[in-house]
Design a protein around this motif. Sequence first.
Motif, PDB file in Angstrom:
ATOM      1  N   ASP A 107    -106.758  74.169   8.074  1.00  0.00           N
ATOM      2  CA  ASP A 107    -106.669  74.947   9.315  1.00  0.00           C
ATOM      3  C   ASP A 107    -105.538  74.416  10.188  1.00  0.00           C
ATOM      4  N   MET A 108    -105.436  73.091  10.268  1.00  0.00           N
ATOM      5  CA  MET A 108    -104.369  72.505  11.077  1.00  0.00           C
ATOM      6  C   MET A 108    -102.992  72.907  10.531  1.00  0.00           C
ATOM      7  N   ASN A 109    -102.821  72.828   9.228  1.00  0.00           N
ATOM      8  CA  ASN A 109    -101.544  73.224   8.627  1.00  0.00           C
ATOM      9  C   ASN A 109    -101.236  74.695   8.885  1.00  0.00           C
ATOM     10  N   ARG A 110    -102.248  75.529   8.797  1.00  0.00           N
ATOM     11  CA  ARG A 110    -102.057  76.957   9.062  1.00  0.00           C
ATOM     12  C   ARG A 110    -101.605  77.177  10.507  1.00  0.00           C
ATOM     13  N   LEU A 111    -102.251  76.498  11.435  1.00  0.00           N
ATOM     14  CA  LEU A 111    -101.890  76.623  12.847  1.00  0.00           C
ATOM     15  C   LEU A 111    -100.487  76.065  13.120  1.00  0.00           C
ATOM     16  N   LEU A 112    -100.152  74.966  12.491  1.00  0.00           N
ATOM     17  CA  LEU A 112     -98.809  74.394  12.683  1.00  0.00           C
ATOM     18  C   LEU A 112     -97.736  75.321  12.114  1.00  0.00           C
ATOM     19  N   ARG A 113     -97.997  75.922  10.958  1.00  0.00           N
ATOM     20  CA  ARG A 113     -97.042  76.892  10.391  1.00  0.00           C
ATOM     21  C   ARG A 113     -96.861  78.063  11.342  1.00  0.00           C
ATOM     22  N   GLN A 114     -97.950  78.503  11.959  1.00  0.00           N
ATOM     23  CA  GLN A 114     -97.898  79.605  12.918  1.00  0.00           C
ATOM     24  C   GLN A 114     -97.002  79.224  14.102  1.00  0.00           C
ATOM     25  N   LEU A 115     -97.153  78.024  14.607  1.00  0.00           N
ATOM     26  CA  LEU A 115     -96.308  77.562  15.722  1.00  0.00           C
ATOM     27  C   LEU A 115     -94.856  77.390  15.298  1.00  0.00           C
ATOM     28  N   ALA A 116     -94.646  76.936  14.079  1.00  0.00           N
ATOM     29  CA  ALA A 116     -93.279  76.692  13.591  1.00  0.00           C
ATOM     30  C   ALA A 116     -92.482  77.984  13.430  1.00  0.00           C
ATOM     31  N   ARG A 117     -93.153  79.105  13.299  1.00  0.00           N
ATOM     32  CA  ARG A 117     -92.478  80.404  13.119  1.00  0.00           C
ATOM     33  C   ARG A 117     -91.937  80.968  14.423  1.00  0.00           C
ATOM     34  N   ARG A 118     -92.202  80.351  15.527  1.00  0.00           N
ATOM     35  CA  ARG A 118     -91.781  80.872  16.838  1.00  0.00           C
ATOM     36  C   ARG A 118     -90.311  81.075  16.935  1.00  0.00           C
TER      37      ARG A 118
ATOM     38  N   GLN B 241     -77.357  73.755   5.089  1.00  0.00           N
ATOM     39  CA  GLN B 241     -78.604  74.067   4.388  1.00  0.00           C
ATOM     40  C   GLN B 241     -79.639  72.963   4.622  1.00  0.00           C
ATOM     41  N   LEU B 242     -79.179  71.727   4.564  1.00  0.00           N
ATOM     42  CA  LEU B 242     -80.072  70.588   4.764  1.00  0.00           C
ATOM     43  C   LEU B 242     -80.619  70.567   6.195  1.00  0.00           C
ATOM     44  N   ALA B 243     -79.741  70.788   7.161  1.00  0.00           N
ATOM     45  CA  ALA B 243     -80.162  70.812   8.572  1.00  0.00           C
ATOM     46  C   ALA B 243     -81.177  71.931   8.814  1.00  0.00           C
ATOM     47  N   GLN B 244     -80.933  73.094   8.232  1.00  0.00           N
ATOM     48  CA  GLN B 244     -81.856  74.220   8.397  1.00  0.00           C
ATOM     49  C   GLN B 244     -83.214  73.917   7.772  1.00  0.00           C
ATOM     50  N   HIS B 245     -83.188  73.331   6.592  1.00  0.00           N
ATOM     51  CA  HIS B 245     -84.440  72.993   5.914  1.00  0.00           C
ATOM     52  C   HIS B 245     -85.260  72.002   6.744  1.00  0.00           C
ATOM     53  N   ALA B 246     -84.607  71.006   7.311  1.00  0.00           N
ATOM     54  CA  ALA B 246     -85.291  69.966   8.084  1.00  0.00           C
ATOM     55  C   ALA B 246     -85.527  70.383   9.539  1.00  0.00           C
ATOM     56  N   GLN B 247     -84.992  71.543   9.940  1.00  0.00           N
ATOM     57  CA  GLN B 247     -85.067  71.993  11.332  1.00  0.00           C
ATOM     58  C   GLN B 247     -84.488  70.923  12.259  1.00  0.00           C
ATOM     59  N   MET B 248     -83.308  70.417  11.882  1.00  0.00           N
ATOM     60  CA  MET B 248     -82.643  69.353  12.611  1.00  0.00           C
ATOM     61  C   MET B 248     -81.274  69.844  13.062  1.00  0.00           C
ATOM     62  N   ASP B 249     -80.845  69.412  14.223  1.00  0.00           N
ATOM     63  CA  ASP B 249     -79.533  69.757  14.748  1.00  0.00           C
ATOM     64  C   ASP B 249     -78.449  69.355  13.748  1.00  0.00           C
ATOM     65  N   VAL B 250     -77.439  70.205  13.566  1.00  0.00           N
ATOM     66  CA  VAL B 250     -76.385  69.951  12.587  1.00  0.00           C
ATOM     67  C   VAL B 250     -75.613  68.677  12.926  1.00  0.00           C
ATOM     68  N   ASN B 251     -75.356  68.422  14.207  1.00  0.00           N
ATOM     69  CA  ASN B 251     -74.625  67.203  14.588  1.00  0.00           C
ATOM     70  C   ASN B 251     -75.450  65.951  14.323  1.00  0.00           C
ATOM     71  N   VAL B 252     -76.730  66.005  14.607  1.00  0.00           N
ATOM     72  CA  VAL B 252     -77.614  64.870  14.311  1.00  0.00           C
ATOM     73  C   VAL B 252     -77.676  64.667  12.803  1.00  0.00           C
ATOM     74  N   THR B 253     -77.779  65.763  12.070  1.00  0.00           N
ATOM     75  CA  THR B 253     -77.797  65.688  10.610  1.00  0.00           C
ATOM     76  C   THR B 253     -76.548  64.989  10.110  1.00  0.00           C
ATOM     77  N   SER B 254     -75.404  65.340  10.650  1.00  0.00           N
ATOM     78  CA  SER B 254     -74.145  64.727  10.240  1.00  0.00           C
ATOM     79  C   SER B 254     -74.152  63.218  10.480  1.00  0.00           C
ATOM     80  N   GLN B 255     -74.643  62.801  11.639  1.00  0.00           N
ATOM     81  CA  GLN B 255     -74.698  61.369  11.961  1.00  0.00           C
ATOM     82  C   GLN B 255     -75.624  60.628  11.006  1.00  0.00           C
TER      83      GLN B 255
END
Length: 153
Positions: free
Chosen positions: A142-153, A69-83
Amino acid sequence: MRRERHMSSEFNEAEESPGFMLWQVTNLWQKAIRNALEPFELTHPQFVLLFSCKWLNEHNDHTGITQVQLAQHAQMDVNVTSQVLRTLEKKGYIERRPHPTDSRANIISVTKAGDAAASQAVKAVETEDRAFFSGLGHEIKDMNRLLRQLARR
């Protein structure tokens, strides 16, 4: 005599490339955040996971969250999260205990020391964010809106 072929770009100027500009701005921002976190002896990934763990637990009635759950929230690899979590655990900032129903998972919670560190560090990070992005003024939305749009890819 054979002429060498040079790779060319569709952009005439480096500043026309959104990827290159994002790269430059990201590096500048990360440097600013590293400097803000230095007094707390936290790396940026450590801060992100520590504060995310604190935030998620607070919004989950302190029942604990899993590493996945933490890795998904942070959009971080699970193995990196573990380390990173291993390091935070050594610092005494988080605790991991077995999940009550899933033998493969651990419940992660923030210790009192971790809560204090996260609470202090987030103030420094948010102050640095405000300073770094202040030149955008109202365009920050506007920047936050555009970044959210890119993050949804």
